[in-house]
Design a protein around this motif. Structure first.
Motif, PDB file in Angstrom:
ATOM      1  N   LYS A 143       1.923   2.039  -3.459  1.00 48.94           N
ATOM      2  CA  LYS A 143       0.587   2.474  -4.378  1.00 48.94           C
ATOM      3  C   LYS A 143       0.450   3.999  -4.033  1.00 48.94           C
ATOM      4  N   ARG A 190       0.766  -1.284  -0.119  1.00 49.79           N
ATOM      5  CA  ARG A 190      -0.008   0.043   0.003  1.00 49.79           C
ATOM      6  C   ARG A 190       0.769   1.234   0.004  1.00 49.79           C
ATOM      7  N   GLY A 238       6.487   1.995 -10.937  1.00 49.69           N
ATOM      8  CA  GLY A 238       5.000   1.656 -11.104  1.00 49.69           C
ATOM      9  C   GLY A 238       4.669   2.023 -12.586  1.00 49.69           C
ATOM     10  N   SER A 268      -2.997  -3.981  -3.730  1.00 47.97           N
ATOM     11  CA  SER A 268      -2.333  -2.843  -4.141  1.00 47.97           C
ATOM     12  C   SER A 268      -2.065  -2.547  -5.374  1.00 47.97           C
ATOM     13  N   TYR A 269      -3.053  -2.130  -6.053  1.00 47.39           N
ATOM     14  CA  TYR A 269      -3.107  -2.113  -7.758  1.00 47.39           C
ATOM     15  C   TYR A 269      -2.991  -0.533  -7.877  1.00 47.39           C
ATOM     16  N   VAL A 270      -2.452  -0.050  -8.841  1.00 44.36           N
ATOM     17  CA  VAL A 270      -2.323   0.925  -9.670  1.00 44.36           C
ATOM     18  C   VAL A 270      -2.498   0.893 -11.130  1.00 44.36           C
TER      19      VAL A 270
END
Length: 485
Positions: free
Chosen positions: A323, A320, A379, A356-358
């Motif tokens: 992210k 997190r 990222g 924890s996605y972007v």
């Protein structure tokens, strides 16, 4: 917890870590807690080093043709357990299963190269004068150490393990405290392959163990892969103790897109480079320099980015905190006047709300002084900077303090050659966005992407993991006295 409490691997056995400092290993995909990892102490490192020192005489004196047999068997075991190993990488790191499979396939290729080392380290012999011979041979260093990052839990350890051990060294390895599970499985496979006890040892921990490795008087060489900030610290500390050190740091890789580039191929390749492994690789495309009128290609890049779906063909970032950091970069660029063409902020994957996605992010009209243009974001984000000429684009690339990779998209061979010659990076791509050399060619950047001499893989690694012994002999006194004797 899905997995038992983490242990060290010392002298061929998994051993408990007597520590009250515990870290929780969490899957980035969905936030599940996987295991507890105690942080080792200097005493644990001493135990591992002592095991390696005890194993070194027999292992180093084993002929290389026999040592390499372990890695023929290890290669077979990687192939046998490929799916299981990939699933573990995906679970603890967050990358997609397809990316994890590719990671294990790269481990197999790296091991395959190590099995060729007997043909590459044969040494040389020459009669340099009547009855006088000179010869060279590669000999191992002793106990060595490898400190590895979170983004490739299996591949980066295999950058060093097969070569260093085949060349006769004994190793201490410290996995990232974020992803220690894969290395434990690798240890079990090496044991199954017949590696003698003590030759390979794992010490789990955090920065305390990194410092202890750098300071330990019985460790001869240290390799490190991670951020540039830490790479500098490790290099300075290890070399300050008179050790060999090769420390690989971060990157800010630039892709130069020229107007004559093939639009579909370029768009697909740029997006794959910026979003593969969720952008968490030091060879990812991070900045695109648009040279002249390439809006038609940028439109296609946005269309391709729209096909990258978090939770399906785009994995999670490691946690997190990562992210949140990535999203702060995007927000800051927007506030400074950049235009967000594709926005990956606030991404939530249904059924994996704790992951924890972007999402893939494309930022246009970025200025060279913005943080998104200068700093490693790690990222799935690409910043587009606009220039009118190739030389302006090269000036941006070469002002970048890093030097891992650069790439150009063009159909003009002479311009490609010009950029290859002028770009200040150790690995260059022409119409390819992740120009990682295949074995036997070596991996390594320039400038603030690498500290130390040589590269970490391929033929170049031989010089790092061994030392050259030179012998001059004369057995025929009847040859008389000359300038050599």
């Amino acid at each position: 917890m899905k997995y038992p409490r983490m242990q060290n691997f010392i002298n061929g056995r998994f051993t408990d870590i007597d520590s009250t400092r515990l870290l929780t290993i969490t899957s980035p995909t969905d936030g599940r807690e996987l295991a507890l990892m105690p942080c080792s102490t200097a005493a644990d490192l001493d135990a591992a080093v002592n095991a390696a020192k005890a194993a070194f005489p027999a292992w180093s004196q084993t002929p290389i043709k026999e040592r390499v047999q372990v890695f023929f068997r290890y290669k077979y075991l990687l192939e046998r357990d490929l799916q299981e190993l990939a699933e573990l990488v995906s679970e603890e790191n967050g990358k997609t299963l397809g990316e994890a499979i590719a990671e294990i396939e790269k481990c197999i290729e790296l091991t395959e190269f190590a099995t060729s080392l007997p043909q590459l380290v044969t040494g040389e012999i020459l009669e340099v004068s009547k009855g006088v011979e000179c010869r060279t041979e590669h000999v191992p260093l002793g106990v060595v150490a490898s400190i590895v990052p979170f983004n490739f839990p299996s591949m980066v350890p295999n950058w060093t393990i097969p070569n260093a051990l085949t060349l006769g060294n004994c190793m201490i390895i410290k996995p990232s405290e974020k992803v220690p599970l894969s290395l434990a499985r690798i240890a079990a496979l090496l044991k199954e392959a017949g590696l003698p006890d003590g030759v390979f040892n794992i010490v789990n921990g955090d920065s305390e163990i990194v410092n202890a490795i750098c300071d330990h008087p019985s460790i001869e060489a240290v390799s490190f892969v991670g951020s540039t900030k830490v790479a500098k610290l490790v290099y300075q500390r290890a070399t300050g103790q008179l050790k060999r050190c090769l420390a690989l740091g971060g990157a800010k890789n630039h892709l130069l897109v020229l107007p004559d580039a093939k639009p579909d191929m370029t768009a697909q390749n740029v997006v794959a480079s910026m979003s593969g492994c969720a952008g968490q690789r030091c060879m990812a495309a991070s900045a695109m320099v648009a040279v002249g009128q390439v809006d038609h290609i940028i439109d296609k890049i946005c269309a391709e980015a729209g096909k990258v779906i978090p939770g399906k063909n785009l994995g999670a970032v490691i946690n997190r905190e990562s992210k949140e950091k990535i999203e702060r970069y995007i927000t800051e660029a927007e506030q400074q006047g950049a235009r967000i063409l594709i926005d990956g902020r606030n991404t939530v994957v249904e059924g994996k709300e704790q992951g924890s996605y972007v999402g893939p992010t494309v930022i246009d009209y970025v200025k060279p002084d913005m943080a998104v243009a200068r700093e490693e974001i790690f990222g799935p984000v690409i910043s587009i900077l606009r220039t009118n000429t190739v030389d302006e684009a090269l000036a941006i690339e070469n002002a970048n303090p890093y030097g891992n990779a650069a790439a150009v998209y063009t159909q003009n061979g002479s311009l490609a050659r010009y950029i290859i010659e002028k770009a200040n990076a150790g690995m260059i791509g022409v119409n390819i966005g992740v120009p990682v050399p295949r074995e036997p060619f070596s991996f390594g950047g320039w400038n603030e992407s690498k500290f130390g001499v040589g590269d970490i893989t391929g033929k170049s690694s031989i010089e790092f993991w061994s030392k050259l012994k030179k012998t001059t002999t004369k057995w025929n006194p009847e040859a008389g006295i000359n300038w050599m004797s």
